[in-house]
Design a protein around this motif. Structure first.
Motif, PDB file in Angstrom:
ATOM      1  N   ARG A   1       0.812  -1.216   0.000  1.00 45.81           N
ATOM      2  CA  ARG A   1       0.000   0.000   0.000  1.00 45.81           C
ATOM      3  C   ARG A   1       0.845   1.266   0.000  1.00 45.81           C
ATOM      4  NH1 ARG A   1      -3.868  -2.659   4.652  1.00 45.81           N
ATOM      5  NH2 ARG A   1      -4.907  -4.174   3.285  1.00 45.81           N
ATOM      6  N   GLY A   2       2.175   1.114  -0.042  1.00 47.99           N
ATOM      7  CA  GLY A   2       3.000   2.291  -0.274  1.00 47.99           C
ATOM      8  C   GLY A   2       4.000   2.683   0.787  1.00 47.99           C
ATOM      9  N   THR A   3       4.012   2.030   1.962  1.00 52.04           N
ATOM     10  CA  THR A   3       5.016   2.343   2.981  1.00 52.04           C
ATOM     11  C   THR A   3       6.232   1.460   2.752  1.00 52.04           C
ATOM     12  OG1 THR A   3       3.297   2.924   4.578  1.00 52.04           O
ATOM     13  CG2 THR A   3       5.495   2.455   5.455  1.00 52.04           C
ATOM     14  N   PRO A   4       7.437   2.018   2.539  1.00 52.87           N
ATOM     15  CA  PRO A   4       8.568   1.198   2.096  1.00 52.87           C
ATOM     16  C   PRO A   4       9.230   0.323   3.155  1.00 52.87           C
ATOM     17  CG  PRO A   4       9.212   3.504   2.243  1.00 52.87           C
ATOM     18  CD  PRO A   4       7.740   3.463   2.478  1.00 52.87           C
ATOM     19  N   VAL A   5       9.110   0.661   4.453  1.00 54.13           N
ATOM     20  CA  VAL A   5       9.804  -0.101   5.497  1.00 54.13           C
ATOM     21  C   VAL A   5       8.840  -0.367   6.657  1.00 54.13           C
ATOM     22  CG1 VAL A   5      11.736  -0.177   7.119  1.00 54.13           C
ATOM     23  CG2 VAL A   5      12.016   0.954   4.899  1.00 54.13           C
ATOM     24  N   VAL A   6       8.794  -1.622   7.095  1.00 54.93           N
ATOM     25  CA  VAL A   6       7.925  -2.003   8.211  1.00 54.93           C
ATOM     26  C   VAL A   6       8.718  -2.863   9.193  1.00 54.93           C
ATOM     27  CG1 VAL A   6       5.765  -3.089   8.913  1.00 54.93           C
ATOM     28  CG2 VAL A   6       5.932  -2.018   6.656  1.00 54.93           C
ATOM     29  N   ILE A   7       8.591  -2.556  10.480  1.00 54.07           N
ATOM     30  CA  ILE A   7       9.167  -3.382  11.544  1.00 54.07           C
ATOM     31  C   ILE A   7       8.088  -4.378  11.976  1.00 54.07           C
ATOM     32  CG2 ILE A   7      10.247  -3.400  13.815  1.00 54.07           C
ATOM     33  CD1 ILE A   7      11.817  -1.923  11.608  1.00 54.07           C
ATOM     34  N   ALA A   8       8.379  -5.676  11.874  1.00 55.72           N
ATOM     35  CA  ALA A   8       7.385  -6.706  12.154  1.00 55.72           C
ATOM     36  C   ALA A   8       7.986  -7.791  13.047  1.00 55.72           C
ATOM     37  CB  ALA A   8       6.863  -7.320  10.852  1.00 55.72           C
ATOM     38  N   GLY A   9       7.134  -8.731  13.479  1.00 57.09           N
ATOM     39  CA  GLY A   9       7.593  -9.834  14.328  1.00 57.09           C
ATOM     40  C   GLY A   9       6.958  -9.751  15.706  1.00 57.09           C
ATOM     41  N   GLY A  10       7.698 -10.162  16.721  1.00 56.16           N
ATOM     42  CA  GLY A  10       7.157 -10.104  18.070  1.00 56.16           C
ATOM     43  C   GLY A  10       8.089 -10.701  19.100  1.00 56.16           C
ATOM     44  N   THR A  11       7.997 -10.197  20.319  1.00 57.27           N
ATOM     45  CA  THR A  11       8.705 -10.764  21.473  1.00 57.27           C
ATOM     46  C   THR A  11       7.680 -11.031  22.567  1.00 57.27           C
ATOM     47  OG1 THR A  11       9.200  -8.558  22.355  1.00 57.27           O
ATOM     48  CG2 THR A  11      10.882  -9.594  20.949  1.00 57.27           C
ATOM     49  N   GLU A  12       8.089 -11.800  23.562  1.00 58.25           N
ATOM     50  CA  GLU A  12       7.179 -12.174  24.649  1.00 58.25           C
ATOM     51  C   GLU A  12       7.973 -12.441  25.912  1.00 58.25           C
ATOM     52  OE1 GLU A  12       4.658 -12.111  26.419  1.00 58.25           O
ATOM     53  OE2 GLU A  12       3.186 -13.387  25.398  1.00 58.25           O
ATOM     54  N   CYS A  13       7.335 -12.197  27.055  1.00 55.55           N
ATOM     55  CA  CYS A  13       7.907 -12.591  28.346  1.00 55.55           C
ATOM     56  C   CYS A  13       6.767 -13.033  29.260  1.00 55.55           C
ATOM     57  CB  CYS A  13       8.695 -11.453  28.983  1.00 55.55           C
ATOM     58  SG  CYS A  13       9.415 -11.929  30.578  1.00 55.55           S
ATOM     59  N   PRO A  14       6.365 -14.305  29.167  1.00 53.75           N
ATOM     60  CA  PRO A  14       5.250 -14.814  29.977  1.00 53.75           C
ATOM     61  C   PRO A  14       5.716 -15.460  31.267  1.00 53.75           C
ATOM     62  CG  PRO A  14       5.829 -16.454  28.362  1.00 53.75           C
ATOM     63  CD  PRO A  14       6.843 -15.343  28.231  1.00 53.75           C
ATOM     64  N   LEU A  15       6.804 -14.942  31.850  1.00 52.52           N
ATOM     65  CA  LEU A  15       7.427 -15.614  32.985  1.00 52.52           C
ATOM     66  C   LEU A  15       7.332 -14.750  34.245  1.00 52.52           C
ATOM     67  CD1 LEU A  15      10.595 -17.072  31.200  1.00 52.52           C
ATOM     68  CD2 LEU A  15       8.353 -18.136  31.571  1.00 52.52           C
ATOM     69  N   SER A  16       6.171 -14.777  34.854  1.00 51.89           N
ATOM     70  CA  SER A  16       5.919 -14.207  36.171  1.00 51.89           C
ATOM     71  C   SER A  16       4.966 -15.171  36.869  1.00 51.89           C
ATOM     72  CB  SER A  16       5.283 -12.819  36.053  1.00 51.89           C
ATOM     73  OG  SER A  16       3.956 -12.918  35.573  1.00 51.89           O
ATOM     74  N   PRO A  17       4.840 -15.108  38.186  1.00 47.47           N
ATOM     75  CA  PRO A  17       3.885 -16.011  38.851  1.00 47.47           C
ATOM     76  C   PRO A  17       2.479 -15.902  38.271  1.00 47.47           C
ATOM     77  CG  PRO A  17       5.319 -14.991  40.469  1.00 47.47           C
ATOM     78  CD  PRO A  17       5.634 -14.334  39.154  1.00 47.47           C
ATOM     79  N   TYR A  18       2.029 -14.673  38.004  1.00 48.37           N
ATOM     80  CA  TYR A  18       0.692 -14.479  37.450  1.00 48.37           C
ATOM     81  C   TYR A  18       0.592 -15.106  36.061  1.00 48.37           C
ATOM     82  CZ  TYR A  18      -3.084 -12.005  35.053  1.00 48.37           C
ATOM     83  OH  TYR A  18      -4.185 -11.705  34.306  1.00 48.37           O
ATOM     84  N   ALA A  19       1.577 -14.844  35.206  1.00 50.43           N
ATOM     85  CA  ALA A  19       1.538 -15.359  33.840  1.00 50.43           C
ATOM     86  C   ALA A  19       1.603 -16.881  33.816  1.00 50.43           C
ATOM     87  CB  ALA A  19       2.685 -14.770  33.025  1.00 50.43           C
ATOM     88  N   LEU A  20       2.433 -17.455  34.675  1.00 47.28           N
ATOM     89  CA  LEU A  20       2.533 -18.907  34.708  1.00 47.28           C
ATOM     90  C   LEU A  20       1.228 -19.530  35.203  1.00 47.28           C
ATOM     91  CD1 LEU A  20       4.421 -21.291  34.173  1.00 47.28           C
ATOM     92  CD2 LEU A  20       5.147 -21.155  36.561  1.00 47.28           C
ATOM     93  N   ALA A  21       0.609 -18.905  36.195  1.00 46.26           N
ATOM     94  CA  ALA A  21      -0.666 -19.417  36.699  1.00 46.26           C
ATOM     95  C   ALA A  21      -1.733 -19.384  35.610  1.00 46.26           C
ATOM     96  CB  ALA A  21      -1.110 -18.597  37.912  1.00 46.26           C
ATOM     97  N   CYS A  22      -1.721 -18.328  34.802  1.00 43.25           N
ATOM     98  CA  CYS A  22      -2.681 -18.242  33.691  1.00 43.25           C
ATOM     99  C   CYS A  22      -2.455 -19.366  32.689  1.00 43.25           C
ATOM    100  CB  CYS A  22      -2.550 -16.887  32.999  1.00 43.25           C
ATOM    101  SG  CYS A  22      -3.172 -15.489  33.963  1.00 43.25           S
ATOM    102  N   GLN A  23      -1.190 -19.638  32.377  1.00 41.75           N
ATOM    103  CA  GLN A  23      -0.893 -20.703  31.421  1.00 41.75           C
ATOM    104  C   GLN A  23      -1.255 -22.074  31.982  1.00 41.75           C
ATOM    105  OE1 GLN A  23       2.935 -20.079  29.012  1.00 41.75           O
ATOM    106  NE2 GLN A  23       3.212 -18.659  30.721  1.00 41.75           N
ATOM    107  N   MET A  24      -1.081 -22.256  33.279  1.00 42.46           N
ATOM    108  CA  MET A  24      -1.388 -23.553  33.884  1.00 42.46           C
ATOM    109  C   MET A  24      -2.858 -23.937  33.711  1.00 42.46           C
ATOM    110  SD  MET A  24       0.857 -23.227  37.379  1.00 42.46           S
ATOM    111  CE  MET A  24      -0.253 -24.356  38.227  1.00 42.46           C
ATOM    112  N   ARG A  25      -3.740 -22.952  33.596  1.00 44.20           N
ATOM    113  CA  ARG A  25      -5.166 -23.240  33.461  1.00 44.20           C
ATOM    114  C   ARG A  25      -5.495 -23.956  32.156  1.00 44.20           C
ATOM    115  NH1 ARG A  25      -9.041 -21.309  36.565  1.00 44.20           N
ATOM    116  NH2 ARG A  25     -10.481 -21.254  34.796  1.00 44.20           N
ATOM    117  N   ASN A  26      -4.622 -23.810  31.132  1.00 42.27           N
ATOM    118  CA  ASN A  26      -4.928 -24.489  29.870  1.00 42.27           C
ATOM    119  C   ASN A  26      -4.620 -25.981  29.923  1.00 42.27           C
ATOM    120  OD1 ASN A  26      -2.126 -24.872  29.215  1.00 42.27           O
ATOM    121  ND2 ASN A  26      -2.040 -22.885  28.182  1.00 42.27           N
ATOM    122  N   GLY A  27      -3.884 -26.423  30.941  1.00 39.51           N
ATOM    123  CA  GLY A  27      -3.575 -27.843  31.097  1.00 39.51           C
ATOM    124  C   GLY A  27      -2.607 -28.382  30.066  1.00 39.51           C
ATOM    125  N   LEU A  28      -1.888 -27.514  29.365  1.00 40.21           N
ATOM    126  CA  LEU A  28      -1.018 -27.950  28.279  1.00 40.21           C
ATOM    127  C   LEU A  28       0.468 -27.807  28.598  1.00 40.21           C
ATOM    128  CD1 LEU A  28      -2.955 -26.283  25.311  1.00 40.21           C
ATOM    129  CD2 LEU A  28      -3.300 -28.551  26.314  1.00 40.21           C
TER     130      LEU A  28
END
Length: 423
Positions: free
Chosen positions: A179-206
């Motif tokens: 659509r005409g913009t010549p440069v785009v920064i893309a991708g992603g980072t993550e940090c799901p490592l806190s007690p709260y974040a781990l507890a949330c992940q544990m609920r999925n059972g995976l």
């Protein structure tokens, strides 16, 4: 002719190392970087292992004024973006700020920052939180902070599709370029490592409950018992080919040639079958939009969740698209963990580096394929002509995304090259 989106810079900040070269050496060597969680004391949780970025010093990549306003997830994004810009040979502050856009993926937001402030809220008489709590946890924080930090004022946005988000961000970057913009920064980072974040992940059972880093995360294997969480990810400079050539770029890792995104329409549960239909459809969409026949794909980087029923479903989807004789399949997640959108960004980085170096990295964490998971796995590092790589990702609660990345040819066009398709 429609603008062609190519990747000219890769920035990796992951358990496998900081920088694309360091990461790639770790991947090719098959070095396991999963270990005991150190960002907090994990003894009270059934999951005690994770992939953490080693020796990460955020002050090398952003000034303290920005760091105190943001979470570690965004700090990793600052680092990956700066590394990607340096790799592409682009300035950190653009001369034409409206010619640069930022479109990163996100899912769980600023967990460590939020954890600290909520503990402060409920444990101190003042019952207050810091002034930056309202922005540091926000799912769009990394996009906003990276765009402010580098003064990139083109069309910016955030993609939220859990692990599928980073592939969606690459697709959206391609659309922005067309659509005409010549440069785009893309991708992603993550940090799901806190007690709260781990507890949330544990609920999925995976999550895997193993305490053996070498055996905890084993996608497609008979011993698969869940995934191991991780932080980190990758950021890319996606650029209009003509813009890149005009400025004399020396490295083009590959072209974002096709993409597909679908949805299962159902919640991710702890039990029950996993329908491969829409995931397979996302792969077909990516191939179709790239003008690439299934037999032209040289390697597949799968989602590789490490949960038996999801692994079987993914193997079924691959056979549905490619037939019984699939292309080589390889995953490196068992070396570093699953970093949600950061994990699929790292898969895309591995695909681009495989195209660049014409080498297939070995599949990690696989001794004996589980019933229904017999695929053409890459068992050892080997040289292999790689012209087209398919990357797939499945986000929790039904998101499916696939991206077809094609090698940039030095002369002429590759067979089946399609132009002008902006579906």
């Amino acid at each position: 002719m429609s603008p062609r989106p190519v990747v000219t810079g890769i920035g990796v900040v992951a358990p496998s190392g900081i920088g694309a070269d360091t990461h790639w050496k770790t991947v090719l060597a098959g070095e396991n970087r999963i270990g005991r969680i150190t960002l907090f004391e994990p003894d009270r949780y059934p999951t005690t292992l994770a992939g953490e970025v080693p020796d990460f010093d955020a002050t090398r990549y952003a000034d303290n004024r920005r760091l105190v306003q943001t979470d570690r997830w965004t700090h990793l994004g600052f680092a990956a973006a700066r590394l990607a810009l340096a790799d592409a040979g682009l300035p950190e502050v653009a001369g034409n700020p409206y010619g640069y856009a930022v479109t990163l993926a996100s899912s769980s937001g600023g967990n460590l920052f939020g954890q600290r402030e909520l503990q402060r809220l409920w444990s101190q008489p003042s019952r207050t939180v810091g002034a930056y709590q309202s922005i540091a946890w926000f799912y769009a924080a990394s996009v906003g902070q990276v765009s402010i930090h580098h003064q990139f004022k083109g069309p910016c946005g955030v993609l939220v599709a859990e692990a599928a988000g980073a592939l969606d961000s690459l697709a959206h970057a391609a659309r922005i370029i067309r659509r005409g913009t010549p440069v785009v920064i893309a991708g992603g980072t993550e940090c799901p490592l806190s007690p709260y974040a781990l507890a949330c992940q544990m609920r999925n059972g995976l999550l895997s409950a193993s305490d053996d880093p070498e055996r905890a995360y084993r996608p497609f294997d008979v011993a698969a018992s869940g995934y191991v969480p991780a932080e980190g990810g990758a950021v890319f400079v996606v650029e209009d080919l003509e813009h890149a050539l005009a400025r004399g770029v020396t490295t083009i890792y590959g072209e974002i040639a096709g993409w597909g995104a679908t949805h299962d329409g159902r919640h991710t549960g702890q039990v029950g079958p996993v329908d491969p239909t829409q995931y397979a459809r996302s792969m077909r969409l990516a191939l179709d939009r790239a003008g690439c026949a299934p037999e032209q794909v040289d390697v597949v980087f799968p989602d590789a969740l490490g949960v038996p029923r999801y692994d079987r479903s993914e193997a079924t989807a691959l056979r549905t698209v490619f037939g019984p004789d699939t292309p080589p399949v390889t995953t490196q997640k068992p070396l570093i963990g699953r970093a949600h959108q950061g994990g699929s960004a790292l898969d895309a980085a591995n695909a681009l580096l495989a195209l660049r170096h014409r080498v297939l990295p070995p599949t990690a964490g696989l001794d004996q394929p589980a019933p229904g998971c017999d695929l053409n796995f890459v068992r050892r590092t080997r040289e292999h002509p790689v012209n087209a790589a398919l990357v797939g990702a499945r986000g929790f609660d039904g998101f499916n995304s696939s991206v077809l990345i094609r090698a940039y040819p030095t002369t002429g066009e590759l067979p089946g090259q399609r132009t002008g398709d902006d579906r």
